[in-house]
Design a protein around this motif. Structure first.
Motif, PDB file in Angstrom:
ATOM      1  N   TYR A 113       0.816  -1.202   0.000  1.00  0.00           N
ATOM      2  CA  TYR A 113       0.000   0.000   0.000  1.00  0.00           C
ATOM      3  C   TYR A 113       0.860   1.266   0.000  1.00  0.00           C
ATOM      4  CZ  TYR A 113      -4.317  -2.589   1.044  1.00  0.00           C
ATOM      5  OH  TYR A 113      -5.415  -3.411   0.988  1.00  0.00           O
ATOM      6  N   ASP A 114       2.067   1.176   0.568  1.00  0.00           N
ATOM      7  CA  ASP A 114       2.941   2.340   0.575  1.00  0.00           C
ATOM      8  C   ASP A 114       3.247   2.798  -0.842  1.00  0.00           C
ATOM      9  OD1 ASP A 114       3.636   2.327   3.561  1.00  0.00           O
ATOM     10  OD2 ASP A 114       4.150   0.298   2.938  1.00  0.00           O
ATOM     11  N   ALA A 115       3.456   1.825  -1.741  1.00  0.00           N
ATOM     12  CA  ALA A 115       3.707   2.157  -3.144  1.00  0.00           C
ATOM     13  C   ALA A 115       2.480   2.795  -3.774  1.00  0.00           C
ATOM     14  CB  ALA A 115       4.120   0.913  -3.913  1.00  0.00           C
ATOM     15  N   ALA A 116       1.295   2.310  -3.384  1.00  0.00           N
ATOM     16  CA  ALA A 116       0.065   2.880  -3.930  1.00  0.00           C
ATOM     17  C   ALA A 116      -0.116   4.334  -3.505  1.00  0.00           C
ATOM     18  CB  ALA A 116      -1.134   2.053  -3.470  1.00  0.00           C
ATOM     19  N   ASP A 117       0.420   4.680  -2.334  1.00  0.00           N
ATOM     20  CA  ASP A 117       0.283   6.039  -1.827  1.00  0.00           C
ATOM     21  C   ASP A 117       1.362   6.981  -2.348  1.00  0.00           C
ATOM     22  OD1 ASP A 117      -1.890   5.226  -0.352  1.00  0.00           O
ATOM     23  OD2 ASP A 117      -0.716   4.782   1.443  1.00  0.00           O
ATOM     24  N   ASP A 118       2.361   6.437  -3.058  1.00  0.00           N
ATOM     25  CA  ASP A 118       3.483   7.250  -3.540  1.00  0.00           C
ATOM     26  C   ASP A 118       3.777   6.872  -4.986  1.00  0.00           C
ATOM     27  OD1 ASP A 118       5.781   8.641  -4.054  1.00  0.00           O
ATOM     28  OD2 ASP A 118       7.015   7.633  -2.546  1.00  0.00           O
ATOM     29  N   ALA A 119       3.371   7.724  -5.916  1.00  0.00           N
ATOM     30  CA  ALA A 119       3.532   7.426  -7.340  1.00  0.00           C
ATOM     31  C   ALA A 119       4.990   7.257  -7.730  1.00  0.00           C
ATOM     32  CB  ALA A 119       2.898   8.528  -8.182  1.00  0.00           C
ATOM     33  N   GLY A 120       5.913   7.836  -6.944  1.00  0.00           N
ATOM     34  CA  GLY A 120       7.328   7.734  -7.268  1.00  0.00           C
ATOM     35  C   GLY A 120       8.020   6.574  -6.599  1.00  0.00           C
ATOM     36  N   ASP A 121       7.277   5.705  -5.932  1.00  0.00           N
ATOM     37  CA  ASP A 121       7.881   4.576  -5.236  1.00  0.00           C
ATOM     38  C   ASP A 121       8.616   3.678  -6.230  1.00  0.00           C
ATOM     39  OD1 ASP A 121       7.986   1.783  -4.007  1.00  0.00           O
ATOM     40  OD2 ASP A 121       7.241   2.964  -2.312  1.00  0.00           O
ATOM     41  N   PRO A 122       9.883   3.306  -5.948  1.00  0.00           N
ATOM     42  CA  PRO A 122      10.652   2.499  -6.904  1.00  0.00           C
ATOM     43  C   PRO A 122      10.080   1.113  -7.144  1.00  0.00           C
ATOM     44  CG  PRO A 122      11.828   2.731  -4.809  1.00  0.00           C
ATOM     45  CD  PRO A 122      10.684   3.694  -4.775  1.00  0.00           C
ATOM     46  N   SER A 123       9.268   0.597  -6.226  1.00  0.00           N
ATOM     47  CA  SER A 123       8.714  -0.737  -6.433  1.00  0.00           C
ATOM     48  C   SER A 123       7.743  -0.770  -7.608  1.00  0.00           C
ATOM     49  CB  SER A 123       8.019  -1.233  -5.158  1.00  0.00           C
ATOM     50  OG  SER A 123       6.947  -0.388  -4.801  1.00  0.00           O
ATOM     51  N   ILE A 124       7.122   0.364  -7.934  1.00  0.00           N
ATOM     52  CA  ILE A 124       6.236   0.414  -9.088  1.00  0.00           C
ATOM     53  C   ILE A 124       7.035   0.254 -10.372  1.00  0.00           C
ATOM     54  CG2 ILE A 124       4.604   1.822 -10.386  1.00  0.00           C
ATOM     55  CD1 ILE A 124       3.447   0.913  -7.796  1.00  0.00           C
ATOM     56  N   ALA A 125       8.152   0.988 -10.483  1.00  0.00           N
ATOM     57  CA  ALA A 125       9.004   0.873 -11.668  1.00  0.00           C
ATOM     58  C   ALA A 125       9.583  -0.525 -11.788  1.00  0.00           C
ATOM     59  CB  ALA A 125      10.124   1.910 -11.598  1.00  0.00           C
ATOM     60  N   ALA A 126       9.982  -1.123 -10.658  1.00  0.00           N
ATOM     61  CA  ALA A 126      10.527  -2.476 -10.689  1.00  0.00           C
ATOM     62  C   ALA A 126       9.472  -3.474 -11.146  1.00  0.00           C
ATOM     63  CB  ALA A 126      11.059  -2.853  -9.307  1.00  0.00           C
ATOM     64  N   ALA A 127       8.236  -3.301 -10.675  1.00  0.00           N
ATOM     65  CA  ALA A 127       7.154  -4.195 -11.088  1.00  0.00           C
ATOM     66  C   ALA A 127       6.868  -4.056 -12.583  1.00  0.00           C
ATOM     67  CB  ALA A 127       5.896  -3.901 -10.277  1.00  0.00           C
TER      68      ALA A 127
END
Length: 213
Positions: A113-127
């Protein structure tokens, strides 16, 4: 008990309560390492924060990438991926066995959920990067790649139900937090009774020395 011993007991209990709370939050989809640090510093106060912050969430995917045309069949198949060898084996099996019968073969990765709350979270790019590799490896059989958020098992079940999938395919073990901290996602999935689940093992490749003859 000496004053020093009493202080050490209080401090130890304070930190332990905070770390247990951080672990509980991780089980419910909050994976950022910062929660562990907050737990060690703020102790029981984090429990108050968690009770307010952790609420059930629903909604569409964080990201959706349409990568292939619908297949000739009628099945809608969700494959949970996380970059592990077991999840790759699950995808390969789904493509091989179900690809010809699937209208939609969708690869899904779950982030916190932390990634969902932060558009710049690196886990989104990794996914995104892992899903792009998954789509390429499938040879065009994967029709869509989605990123969703939450506790892995529950997020997959909820998403499968909301989107009308007929089957969930996962590997026997995950990687990263889903393996070390969150437990066996496959085991949690088979306990639910809303969407059928196919659990696959990690592929084993024989070396030349092991080949008979």
């Amino acid at each position: 008990m000496s004053d020093l011993a009493f202080v050490l007991v209080v401090v130890g209990a304070w930190i332990a309560i905070g770390l247990v709370t951080a672990w509980w939050m991780a089980r419910r989809g909050y994976h950022h390492w910062g929660w562990l640090l907050m737990g060690a510093v703020f102790g029981p106060i984090l429990a108050l924060v968690a009770s307010e912050r952790i609420q059930p969430r629903r909604g569409g995917p964080l990201a959706r990438m349409e990568v292939g045309a619908p297949g000739p069949g009628g099945l809608r198949v969700l494959v949970g991926v996380d970059g592990s060898a077991a999840s790759q084996a699950a995808l390969d099996l789904a493509v091989e066995l179900l690809g010809p019968y699937a209208k939609a073969l969708v690869a899904v990765e779950v982030v916190g959920y932390d990634a969902a709350d932060d558009a710049g979270d690196p886990s989104i790019a990794a996914a995104r990067s892992r899903l792009a590799a998954v789509a390429e490896r499938s040879g065009g059989r994967v029709t869509e790649c989605d990123i969703i958020s939450g506790p892995p098992a529950q997020a997959l079940v909820n998403y499968a139900g909301e989107q009308g999938f007929d089957l969930i395919v996962v590997g026997t073990h995950g990687s990263g937090l889903s393996r070390r901290l969150l437990g066996n996602v496959a085991r949690e999935l088979v306990r639910q009774h809303t969407v059928p689940v196919l659990v696959t093992g990690e592929q084993r490749h024989e070396s030349p020395e092991e080949t008979p003859g």
